[in-house]
Motif scaffolding. Structure first.
Motif, short mmCIF file in Angstrom:
data_model
loop_
_atom_site.label_atom_id
_atom_site.label_comp_id
_atom_site.label_asym_id
_atom_site.label_seq_id
_atom_site.Cartn_x
_atom_site.Cartn_y
_atom_site.Cartn_z
N GLN A 293 38.57 -22.43 -49.16
CA GLN A 293 39.08 -21.91 -47.79
C GLN A 293 38.50 -22.70 -46.77
OE1 GLN A 293 38.30 -17.88 -47.81
NE2 GLN A 293 39.27 -17.36 -49.75
N ILE A 294 37.27 -22.83 -46.58
CA ILE A 294 36.65 -23.68 -45.41
C ILE A 294 37.27 -25.15 -45.40
CG2 ILE A 294 34.37 -24.35 -44.43
CD1 ILE A 294 34.65 -21.67 -44.35
N SER A 295 37.21 -25.40 -46.75
CA SER A 295 37.86 -27.09 -46.70
C SER A 295 39.25 -27.02 -46.19
CB SER A 295 37.84 -27.44 -48.14
OG SER A 295 36.56 -27.59 -48.62
N ARG A 296 40.04 -26.06 -46.37
CA ARG A 296 41.38 -26.05 -45.73
C ARG A 296 41.40 -25.89 -44.21
NH1 ARG A 296 43.04 -22.92 -50.66
NH2 ARG A 296 42.40 -21.26 -49.86
N GLN A 297 40.47 -25.15 -43.65
CA GLN A 297 40.12 -25.14 -42.28
C GLN A 297 39.76 -26.36 -41.77
OE1 GLN A 297 37.55 -21.93 -41.93
NE2 GLN A 297 39.05 -20.39 -42.65
N PHE A 298 38.95 -27.04 -42.45
CA PHE A 298 38.40 -28.34 -41.88
C PHE A 298 39.56 -29.42 -42.00
CE2 PHE A 298 33.68 -27.58 -42.18
CZ PHE A 298 33.70 -26.58 -41.15
N GLY A 299 40.49 -29.28 -43.01
CA GLY A 299 41.40 -30.26 -43.41
C GLY A 299 40.94 -31.43 -44.14
N ARG A 300 39.68 -31.26 -44.68
CA ARG A 300 38.94 -32.10 -45.82
C ARG A 300 38.14 -31.40 -46.48
NH1 ARG A 300 33.88 -34.22 -44.12
NH2 ARG A 300 33.43 -33.52 -41.91
N PRO A 301 37.74 -32.05 -47.72
CA PRO A 301 36.74 -31.17 -48.84
C PRO A 301 35.57 -31.06 -47.93
CG PRO A 301 38.05 -33.05 -49.76
CD PRO A 301 38.24 -33.18 -48.38
N LEU A 302 34.76 -29.96 -48.22
CA LEU A 302 33.41 -29.64 -47.99
C LEU A 302 32.45 -29.84 -49.07
CD1 LEU A 302 32.00 -28.38 -45.34
CD2 LEU A 302 31.98 -26.37 -46.54
N THR A 303 31.35 -30.80 -48.97
CA THR A 303 30.60 -31.03 -50.13
C THR A 303 29.60 -29.98 -50.16
OG1 THR A 303 28.97 -32.35 -48.62
CG2 THR A 303 30.90 -33.60 -49.49
N PRO A 304 29.08 -29.86 -51.43
CA PRO A 304 28.04 -29.04 -51.66
C PRO A 304 26.62 -29.17 -50.41
CG PRO A 304 28.67 -29.88 -53.74
CD PRO A 304 29.28 -30.56 -52.68
N ASP A 305 26.39 -30.33 -50.28
CA ASP A 305 25.19 -30.61 -49.32
C ASP A 305 25.62 -30.15 -48.01
OD1 ASP A 305 23.59 -31.84 -51.15
OD2 ASP A 305 24.24 -33.88 -50.52
N GLN A 306 26.92 -30.31 -47.68
CA GLN A 306 27.31 -29.78 -46.16
C GLN A 306 27.47 -28.25 -46.34
OE1 GLN A 306 31.19 -31.85 -46.27
NE2 GLN A 306 30.51 -33.42 -44.70
N ALA A 307 27.91 -27.64 -47.24
CA ALA A 307 28.01 -26.18 -47.51
C ALA A 307 26.37 -25.56 -47.32
CB ALA A 307 28.52 -25.85 -48.76
N ARG A 308 25.72 -26.04 -47.88
CA ARG A 308 24.12 -25.65 -47.73
C ARG A 308 23.82 -25.84 -46.40
NH1 ARG A 308 23.93 -28.18 -52.66
NH2 ARG A 308 22.58 -29.96 -51.88
N ALA A 309 23.96 -26.97 -45.74
CA ALA A 309 23.63 -27.33 -44.51
C ALA A 309 24.18 -26.08 -43.56
CB ALA A 309 23.86 -28.71 -43.88
N PHE A 310 25.39 -25.70 -43.52
CA PHE A 310 26.00 -24.78 -42.75
C PHE A 310 25.26 -23.32 -43.26
CE2 PHE A 310 29.88 -27.63 -42.62
CZ PHE A 310 29.55 -28.21 -41.33
N GLY A 311 24.76 -23.23 -44.41
CA GLY A 311 24.15 -21.81 -44.83
C GLY A 311 25.25 -21.10 -45.49
#
Length: 632
Positions: free
Chosen positions: A69-87
């Protein structure tokens, strides 16, 4: 990693090493894997709340859905590292635990929801309503499928959500923000100020003599870090996407005509019918209602008896495809004015009547040929993308560079001689050869020369890239950046003179001077901005000046540097309006609603935290890290 294993095992020494490694892994599974079966919580459960266990697979599904869902909002895949960085990992875990705690409490309280209540809840959801404003089964199925739900899973989830709302709605009921808080916030938001102001820029700074060689050299030494050359990277990349490949995919008129004939009915203007519909829980009630309709009772009257409005009964002018398959087949087989037999549909038994028929129109191939060809080209390109992806991966797995692999497959690789982290070339201009939206630069700065990088997903395709060379950041000498240093020195001189002149003007104004007189003395003009609020953007007034004005008392003066100091604004606050609070106004009502939500959320959060403590909550950090990739 898989390509690395493939390359490592390509010679005799590598095969021996890989055989030893695999042997150790097999022995490890034999020692540890079987024992883990009997550990239960330690291996397969992420968290336990009371008697509810959140399994590793269940949490993985929840976490993956949220990432998508977040990736669709960003328009590109969200990596696991980025997801953890965002909390995001902790947020999803906390939310899942909170929901499980509410589910436990609902069971303890014996709360329930009937099938009919859930059916009405879903049918009244505005997200599932079609063109006519009524529940659209096709839209319902399409939307839940798009989010990875089956009908059974979605209904079960909505039942849980409904029970949770019963609890949270009770917890948050009756909360109301204090009147004093509403009044203070309303005055804060709606307070208005007016100012008169003067702009001081390079014209008021006066002439700036060129710096002496010694002064320029000294300035450069003091600010050398500002002129340091950034790190540059030489990169190559190749884009394989449907858009790119579709450009050179040819489609014949014959192929377009064939697809046109297959879709002729859908491409034309479809037949539409004005339809009335009522859904009943079973066939018996539907049949009894039909007999009354045939006897002269109107659809509206029967709808009123069932608590339906006229708009609930009238579907409007609809196409066959907008209806559930069974309802559409029956409705579009009826003559105008006829009433159908009971029809079994997804959420009950329907009866429909056709009031009006609007014939359709056939499609024109000449008008649609271009669009059809583009669609065929894109579809063929998607197939080609998959084929090229496999071939490109094979080439990369065999050790080929991006440039060599692209040349072998007939693709065009792009090489950028030098780019910094911001995507700019050494001349300071953005690199034009990078497609818009492609985040290849930041990826290239997170790897190294010779590293076999994973492909980037881009516009339904892939991008492969290599870092060919790295030019480290370095200190430049004065001769390389003399023009830039002199321009920056001049800007600092202007900023210093303007600050001194503005300070002198403020002192005179504080002593009783008039802004108009001071403006005339420096060759500037007085401007005004009236009746603006804290969040407003008055024409010609920078936001930093608006903020400064709200920190200044009535008739007070101030100065604010803008545009990096190349402009200074001197202002006087001429009026402050403290508005009366109108409790009946829309603005105050919206503020109260916002405060209500905030208080309710805080109250519910406290309640859920207490629930989790009382019920007992345990988190398996190892399983959590496994799902979120923190242990990789």
């Amino acid at each position: 990693m898989l390509r690395g294993i493939r390359k490592a095992s390509s010679n005799w020494l590598g095969k021996i090493v890989m055989a030893v490694v695999m042997g150790v892994l097999i022995i490890s599974f034999g020692i540890w894997g079987i024992a883990d079966i009997f550990k239960g919580f330690g291996q397969s459960t992420v968290a336990k709340i009371g008697s509810t266990e959140i399994s590793l697979n269940e949490f993985r599904q929840i976490y993956t859905d949220r990432l998508q869902q977040i990736s669709r909002q960003f328009g590109r895949p969200l990596t696991p590292d980025q997801a953890r960085a965002f909390g995001l990992d902790r947020q999803v875990l906390q939310q899942t635990i909170a929901e499980a705690a509410l589910d436990e409490e609902a069971r303890r309280l014996g709360l329930g929801q009937s099938d009919e209540q859930i059916r009405q809840l879903i049918m009244n959801d505005p997200n599932f309503k079609g063109i006519g404003g009524n529940f659209d089964p096709n839209r319902f199925q399409a939307l839940i499928r798009n989010f990875g739900y089956t009908e059974q899973r979605y209904v079960a989830e909505q039942r849980k959500v409904s029970l949770r709302r019963q609890i949270t709605g009770t917890v948050g009921a009756g909360l109301e923000p204090p009147k004093a808080m509403v009044d203070v916030l309303t005055r804060y938001q709606n307070e208005q100020r007016s100012i008169e102001f003067v702009r001081l820029d390079a014209a008021q700074a006066g002439p700036i003599d060129p710096p002496s060689p010694e002064a320029l050299a000294a300035y450069f030494e003091d600010h050398k870090v500002q002129f340091r050359a950034p790190e540059y990277r030489k990169i190559s990349f190749v884009v394989v996407s449907p858009d790119e490949i579709g450009k050179w995919t040819e489609v014949t008129d014959e192929d377009a005509r064939k697809m046109f004939e297959q879709r002729k009915d859908r491409l034309g203007t479809p037949e539409k019918r004005q339809i009335q519909q009522i859904v009943f829980p079973n066939v018996a009630e539907a049949q009894a209602a039909r007999e009354r309709l045939v006897g002269g009772t109107s659809f509206e009257d029967i709808g009123k008896e069932r608590g339906l409005s006229a708009s609930d009964v009238d579907l409007g002018l609809v196409t066959k495809s907008s209806l559930a398959p069974a309802v559409g087949d029956a409705a579009f087989a009826l003559p105008a004015g006829e009433i159908s037999q009971p029809i079994q549909s997804g959420l009950g038994v329907a009866i429909v009547r056709v009031d009006k028929i609007e014939p359709g129109a056939e499609a024109d191939f000449a008008k649609l040929a271009g669009d059809i060809k583009r669609e065929i080209a894109t579809e063929r390109a998607r197939v080609k993308v998959a084929d090229l992806r496999d071939k490109m991966e094979d080439e990369r797995g065999g050790g080929s560079s991006v440039i060599d692999a692209a040349q072998k497959l007939g693709l065009t690789a792009v090489t950028i001689e030098a780019v910094d982290r911001s995507g700019r070339a050494p001349n300071g201009q953005p690199v034009a050869s990078i497609p818009q939206g492609l985040d290849v630069v930041s990826q290239a700065f997170n790897t190294d020369v010779g590293v076999d990088n994973d492909a980037i997903s881009f516009k339904g395709g892939y991008v492969w890239y290599d870092v060919l060379a790295i030019t480290p950041s370095r200190d430049r000498n004065l001769d390389e950046v003399r023009d830039q240093v002199e321009a920056r020195w001049r800007q600092d001189q202007i900023a210093a003179k303007l600050k001194a002149k503005a300070t002198e003007m403020v002192q005179k104004l504080d002593a009783g001077g008039k802004l108009a007189d001071e403006a005339t003395a420096v060759g500037a003009k007085v401007e005004t901005a009236t009746g603006f609020k804290r969040d407003d953007s008055p024409a010609g007034v920078p936001g930093i000046v608006v903020a400064a004005a709200f920190r200044t008392a009535k008739d007070g003066v101030g100065q604010t540097a803008v545009s990096g100091g190349s402009e200074v604004i001197v202002f006087r606050v001429t009026d402050i309006v403290d508005p009366a609070v109108d409790s009946a106004s829309d603005a105050v009502k919206k503020l109260k609603e916002s405060l209500d939500r905030a208080q309710t959320e805080e109250q519910v959060a406290s309640y859920v935290n207490k629930l989790e403590t009382d019920i007992g909550t345990t988190i398996n950090q190892a399983a959590f890290a496994q799902v979120t990739g923190a242990n990789q």
